[in-house]
Design an enzyme around this catalytic site. Structure first.
Site, short mmCIF file in Angstrom:
data_model
loop_
_atom_site.label_atom_id
_atom_site.label_comp_id
_atom_site.label_asym_id
_atom_site.label_seq_id
_atom_site.Cartn_x
_atom_site.Cartn_y
_atom_site.Cartn_z
N GLU A 110 0.83 -1.22 0.00
CA GLU A 110 0.00 0.00 0.00
C GLU A 110 0.86 1.26 0.00
O GLU A 110 0.42 2.31 -0.46
CB GLU A 110 -0.92 0.01 1.23
CG GLU A 110 -2.31 -0.48 0.90
CD GLU A 110 -3.33 -0.30 2.01
OE1 GLU A 110 -4.41 -0.85 1.86
OE2 GLU A 110 -3.05 0.36 3.03
N HIS A 133 8.15 -26.86 -2.04
CA HIS A 133 7.49 -27.96 -2.73
C HIS A 133 6.29 -27.46 -3.53
O HIS A 133 5.44 -28.25 -3.93
CB HIS A 133 7.09 -29.04 -1.72
CG HIS A 133 8.28 -29.60 -1.01
ND1 HIS A 133 8.87 -30.80 -1.34
CD2 HIS A 133 9.03 -29.09 0.00
CE1 HIS A 133 9.92 -31.01 -0.55
NE2 HIS A 133 10.03 -29.98 0.27
N LYS A 157 -14.19 0.18 -3.94
CA LYS A 157 -15.31 0.53 -3.06
C LYS A 157 -16.40 1.26 -3.84
O LYS A 157 -17.58 0.96 -3.69
CB LYS A 157 -14.83 1.43 -1.91
CG LYS A 157 -13.92 0.73 -0.93
CD LYS A 157 -13.58 1.67 0.21
CE LYS A 157 -12.44 1.14 1.04
NZ LYS A 157 -11.94 2.11 2.01
O1 PA5 Z 1 -3.32 1.32 5.81
C1 PA5 Z 1 -4.46 1.70 5.69
O2 PA5 Z 1 -4.78 2.87 5.91
C2 PA5 Z 1 -5.60 0.77 5.32
O3 PA5 Z 1 -5.14 -0.50 4.99
C3 PA5 Z 1 -6.58 0.63 6.47
O4 PA5 Z 1 -5.92 0.15 7.59
C4 PA5 Z 1 -7.75 -0.29 6.12
O5 PA5 Z 1 -8.34 0.12 4.92
C5 PA5 Z 1 -8.79 -0.24 7.23
O6 PA5 Z 1 -9.26 1.06 7.43
P1 PA5 Z 1 -10.03 1.49 8.72
O7 PA5 Z 1 -9.16 1.29 9.91
O8 PA5 Z 1 -10.36 2.92 8.49
O9 PA5 Z 1 -11.27 0.64 8.81
#
Ligand code: PA5
Length: 462
Positions: A309, A330, A444
């Site tokens: 990310e 394996h 989303k």
């Molecule tokens: O790193 C990030 O910001 C995302 O991966 C969030 O952790 C994930 O989308 C979950 O979001 P939230 O804590 O707002 O539910």
């Protein structure tokens, strides 16, 4: 280089010389045919520049740099509250369910699996509750099976969402809240539900305030995937009986020895970032993290989110993958040895196991294994690692090794911080903002439209 803004630069520099290359121990011998020492050294001015950006907060995403100082700035009051709450949960729950997705669950799962024994949930003499995770998928079967599992057990929930609006944990929480309220009544359920969310905004904050749940705050300046050392990670980790002060002490040690200096030769976070960047620039666009201990599986999942990310932007970035050896030798081993030569490998090796098991001797030796009789499994595992590293080098999969001492909370705290800093620096070397995740919104929008969520246009959902 010592930064001019460092308040006690000389002192820090002295401690760097002693400590820096000791954690983690990085061996990149098996990169040597691809990367020269000179190339690494030529990156020093660029590394000085990006370290300054990080430390001074002048780079992109600088509103999310709270993780840099979390280990040294977490107040004792918060830790005491977390420990007290964890004890309450341990005393009243046979099962603890942690609801969250992405950065809101991967860190705590990584820590729990890293430190606790394998098969913890099945242990008869387990000191705390069984621990499960929910809200990281929308699977009907997963949820139905979880609801069955808790039907006759005392349960506590920790619902975690920084935005407070994420669909997956919201659905899971709705279902589990309903089950809890049926079981304990609204009042009883309230005392067993703990929310970790934003200080002021989001649907979860509103709901928690309205219902009167005990609430922990995620600081504004810490993004989800960098939040393991906030209550997001610390509450579940404490419920699992792990020493959260030890974890933070490890991170604090890392913060103190890595901060304020940018020498590639002395700071492993800088070395790791430069090696990754150089390999990427030579066409190695996939990094495979490999461990030889199943307990590190979830940690590698956490790292994959952190790196993926943070760095996957502008149609570039290293793709983070993971394998568990020797299991995956394996299955994926063939690909790593002889497939497309676009990968490099990072071995994550734990130097000492918690428990020693030796190969027994059999008089008849029907399986032909007596040549290993009396040898610890760690010895065999280490030889497997050495053999794989050599084979992969010869197969032109360059590999480096990160060695850590053990599976203690202290070591893990250091490692969390190491990876966070290493990934942030790699992102800055690549010229991107490592602290946002705009791409996550695209699915989303489509999903909401297809589900006819108000405000998202008409999809064709039924
Ligand atoms: O790193 C990030 O910001 C995302 O991966 C969030 O952790 C994930 O989308 C979950 O979001 P939230 O804590 O707002 O539910």
């Amino acid at each position: 280089m010592i930064f001019p803004f460092s308040t006690n630069g000389k002192k820090i520099f002295a401690s760097l010389k002693r400590n820096f290359m000791t954690f983690p121990k990085i061996n990149y011998e098996n990169f040597k045919s691809l990367i020269s020492e000179q190339e690494i050294d030529e990156f020093q001015p660029e590394m000085d520049r990006v370290c300054l950006m990080l430390e001074k907060g002048t780079g992109p995403g600088n509103e999310f740099l709270g993780w840099l100082r979390l280990p040294s700035s977490t107040e004792d009051d918060i830790l005491c509250d977390l420990e007290k709450t964890a004890r309450e949960i341990q005393n009243s729950a046979q099962v603890f369910i942690c609801i969250g997705i992405g950065g809101s669950y991967l860190g705590s799962k990584a820590a729990i699996d890293f430190v606790l024994p394998n098969f913890y949930n099945q242990q008869a003499n387990r000191p705390g509750p069984e621990i499960y995770f929910a809200g990281h998928n929308i699977s009907s079967d997963y949820m139905a099976d979880l609801l069955d599992l808790i039907a006759d057990k005392d349960v506590c929930l920790n619902v975690i969402s920084k935005s407070g609006t994420t669909t997956e944990p919201a659905i899971a929480f709705r279902l589990l809240k309903e089950a809890m309220e049926k079981r304990y009544g609204a009042e009883g359920a309230r005392d067993r539900i703990y929310a970790t969310t934003d200080r002021a905004k989001g649907a979860l904050k509103k709901l928690a305030d309205q219902e009167g749940y005990k609430t922990f705050v995620i600081p504004d300046d810490v993004g989800g995937r960098f939040s393991v050392l906030t209550p997001v990670g610390l509450l579940p980790i404490a419920v699992a009986g792990l020493d959260i002060r030890g974890l933070l002490d490890g991170a604090k040690n890392a913060e103190s020895i890595y901060s304020g200096a940018s020498s590639i030769r002395e700071n492993p976070t800088c070395l790791y970032a430069v090696l990754r960047h150089l390999l990427y620039s030579k066409g190695k666009s996939i990094e495979i993290m490999a461990s030889f201990q199943p307990a590190l599986g979830s940690l590698m999942e956490w790292w994959k989110q952190l790196a993926g990310e943070s760095e996957g932007k502008n149609q570039g970035g290293i793709f983070p993958a993971s394998v568990q050896y020797t299991t995956d030798l394996h299955s994926l081993g063939q690909w790593v040895q002889e497939g497309n030569r676009i990968v490099f490998e990072t071995f994550l090796i734990v130097e000492s196991s918690n428990r020693e098991v030796k190969v027994p001797k059999f008089e008849d030796d029907l399986d032909g294994l007596n040549y290993l009789a009396g040898k610890p499994l760690d010895f065999v595992n280490e030889k497997a690692y050495e053999g794989v590293a050599l084979a992969h080098r010869e197969g032109e999969t360059p590999n480096m090794t990160l060695r850590i001492e053990d599976r203690s909370p202290y070591t893990l705290g250091r490692l969390f911080y190491f990876f966070e800093r290493g990934v942030a620096l790699t992102g800055y070397l690549m010229g991107i903002n490592p602290f946002d995740q705009p791409g996550v919104e695209f699915y989303k929008k489509n999903m909401f439209a297809l589900l006819n969520k108000p405000g998202y246009g008409k999809g064709n959902g039924s």
